[in-house]
Design an enzyme around this catalytic site. Structure first.
Site, mmCIF file in Angstrom:
data_model
loop_
_atom_site.group_PDB
_atom_site.id
_atom_site.type_symbol
_atom_site.label_atom_id
_atom_site.label_comp_id
_atom_site.label_asym_id
_atom_site.label_seq_id
_atom_site.Cartn_x
_atom_site.Cartn_y
_atom_site.Cartn_z
ATOM 1 C CE1 TYR A 32 9.682 -1.716 -5.603
ATOM 2 C CE2 TYR A 32 9.268 -3.960 -4.887
ATOM 3 C CZ TYR A 32 8.874 -2.647 -4.962
ATOM 4 O OH TYR A 32 7.678 -2.254 -4.414
ATOM 5 C CE LYS A 146 7.047 -4.480 -7.593
ATOM 6 N NZ LYS A 146 6.171 -3.967 -6.552
ATOM 7 C CD GLU A 178 -0.690 1.972 -6.600
ATOM 8 O OE1 GLU A 178 -0.774 0.844 -7.090
ATOM 9 O OE2 GLU A 178 0.278 2.733 -6.792
ATOM 10 C CG LEU A 202 3.070 -1.460 -9.863
ATOM 11 C CD1 LEU A 202 4.305 -0.833 -10.500
ATOM 12 C CD2 LEU A 202 3.483 -2.408 -8.752
HETATM 13 C C1 LIG Z 1 2.144 0.392 -4.855
HETATM 14 C C2 LIG Z 1 1.780 -0.971 -5.296
HETATM 15 N N1 LIG Z 1 0.691 -1.138 -6.055
HETATM 16 C C3 LIG Z 1 0.303 -2.357 -6.471
HETATM 17 C C4 LIG Z 1 1.025 -3.491 -6.122
HETATM 18 C C5 LIG Z 1 0.567 -4.843 -6.603
HETATM 19 O O1 LIG Z 1 1.390 -5.305 -7.634
HETATM 20 P P1 LIG Z 1 1.583 -6.852 -7.904
HETATM 21 O O2 LIG Z 1 0.214 -7.436 -8.011
HETATM 22 O O3 LIG Z 1 2.314 -6.895 -9.203
HETATM 23 O O4 LIG Z 1 2.355 -7.412 -6.768
HETATM 24 C C6 LIG Z 1 2.179 -3.366 -5.353
HETATM 25 C C7 LIG Z 1 2.966 -4.560 -4.998
HETATM 26 O O5 LIG Z 1 3.969 -4.501 -4.361
HETATM 27 C C8 LIG Z 1 2.575 -2.069 -4.943
HETATM 28 O O6 LIG Z 1 3.677 -1.892 -4.185
#
Ligand SMILES: Cc1ncc(COP(=O)(O)O)c(C=O)c1O
Length: 282
Positions: A32, A146, A178, A202
């Site tokens: 997603y 993701k 994270e 991520l």
């Molecule tokens: C596990 C995780 N890490 C980091 C992020 C941050 O990613 P982004 O800045 O692309 O939204 C998300 C965002 O949903 C996430 O679910």
């Protein structure tokens, strides 16, 4: 009624019905993205769809859509639903097939669903900061994808809520990875530290925006793993995501950070982010 993109068509939300045999439902076999809409425009949308296609590639999922088509359908959805400030959620699963763990043979079409949400920026959190807790990272070893499989993240977030926090910052052993739905940063002596991009986190799009802002303001940005202890002794702590933007953490595990004040580097990054909204939305 709100329209949803459903396997190539824009249909009324009530008509978007997914099969009980959809592999997303059965196995979490899909991916997603979550893309912010500011003033009717798509923020960092190319970066999001590049990551979407990368995630698809990593799980051997053929989407049959390229970036331009994905951006076009996103624009249409935002226009049809009249979204000014909000977001697009889009997911793709390996389609509908009788339940077998291995990929369907012959392959079936990916099932793609996208919908919009309308909401404002998180001004209260940005201004005043939030509470966070630390929690062991129990997720799989491909957190760079993701994936729809978010059980570890769900449990971590629920732990945060249980302790009146907005985010749970995860760690594998002593190493901070994270947040449950965000990237995490410790700021110490004028330097921003965050976990390097690899299979344990991520590669956040907001993280990349923050890195660019840090470069612009000549704030050192070190992609280096750090410990829970280091985080607890940080001058400032931030979590970032598409919805959270640059959110300050003012309390960690019940201990105040920086006397409970939002720190100067966080404020600079927030200012830079406000500018990025204007320059990186199309
Ligand atoms: C596990 C995780 N890490 C980091 C992020 C941050 O990613 P982004 O800045 O692309 O939204 C998300 C965002 O949903 C996430 O679910």
């Amino acid at each position: 009624m709100e329209k949803v993109f459903f396997n190539g068509e824009f249909v009324a939300a009530d008509d978007a019905k997914v099969s009980y045999n959809d592999r997303g439902y059965v196995f979490g076999d899909g991916i997603y993205e979550y893309i912010r809409v500011y003033n009717g425009k798509l923020f960092t949308v190319t970066e999001h769809y590049e990551r979407f296609l990368r995630s698809a590639g990593e799980i051997g999922l053929d989407l049959n859509y390229d970036i331009d088509q994905l951006i076009e359908l996103s624009r249409k959805l935002v226009d049809i639903n009249n979204i000014n400030n909000g977001a697009i959620y889009i997911q793709a699963t390996r389609g509908v097939a009788e339940r077998n763990h291995n990929f369907p043979t012959p392959a079936v079409d990916a099932a793609i669903v996208a919908y919009t949400k309308s909401y404002d920026r998180p001004f209260d959190h940005l201004e005043n900061g939030v509470n966070a807790v630390t929690v062991e990272d129990i997720r799989w070893l491909r957190c760079d994808i993701k994936s729809l499989n978010l059980l570890g993240n769900v449990l971590a977030k629920e732990y945060a809520v249980k302790y009146n926090a907005v985010e749970a910052i995860q760690h594998r052993g002593e190493t901070v990875t994270e947040g449950s739905s965000s990237n995490a940063y410790a700021i110490k002596d004028g330097v921003i530290y965050t976990h390097p991009v690899n299979n344990f986190i991520l590669n956040g799009i907001t993280r990349r925006v923050i890195k660019d802002i840090a470069d612009d303001y000549e704030i050192p940005f070190k992609e280096e793993a750090f410990t829970v202890d280091f985080l607890k002794n940080a001058d400032e702590i931030i979590v970032s995501s598409t919805s959270a933007e640059v959110t300050p953490v003012i309390k960690l595990d019940g201990e105040v950070v920086n006397d409970g004040q939002v720190g100067p580097i966080t404020r600079k990054l927030q200012q830079g982010f406000d500018k990025a909204i204007a320059t990186r939305s199309i």
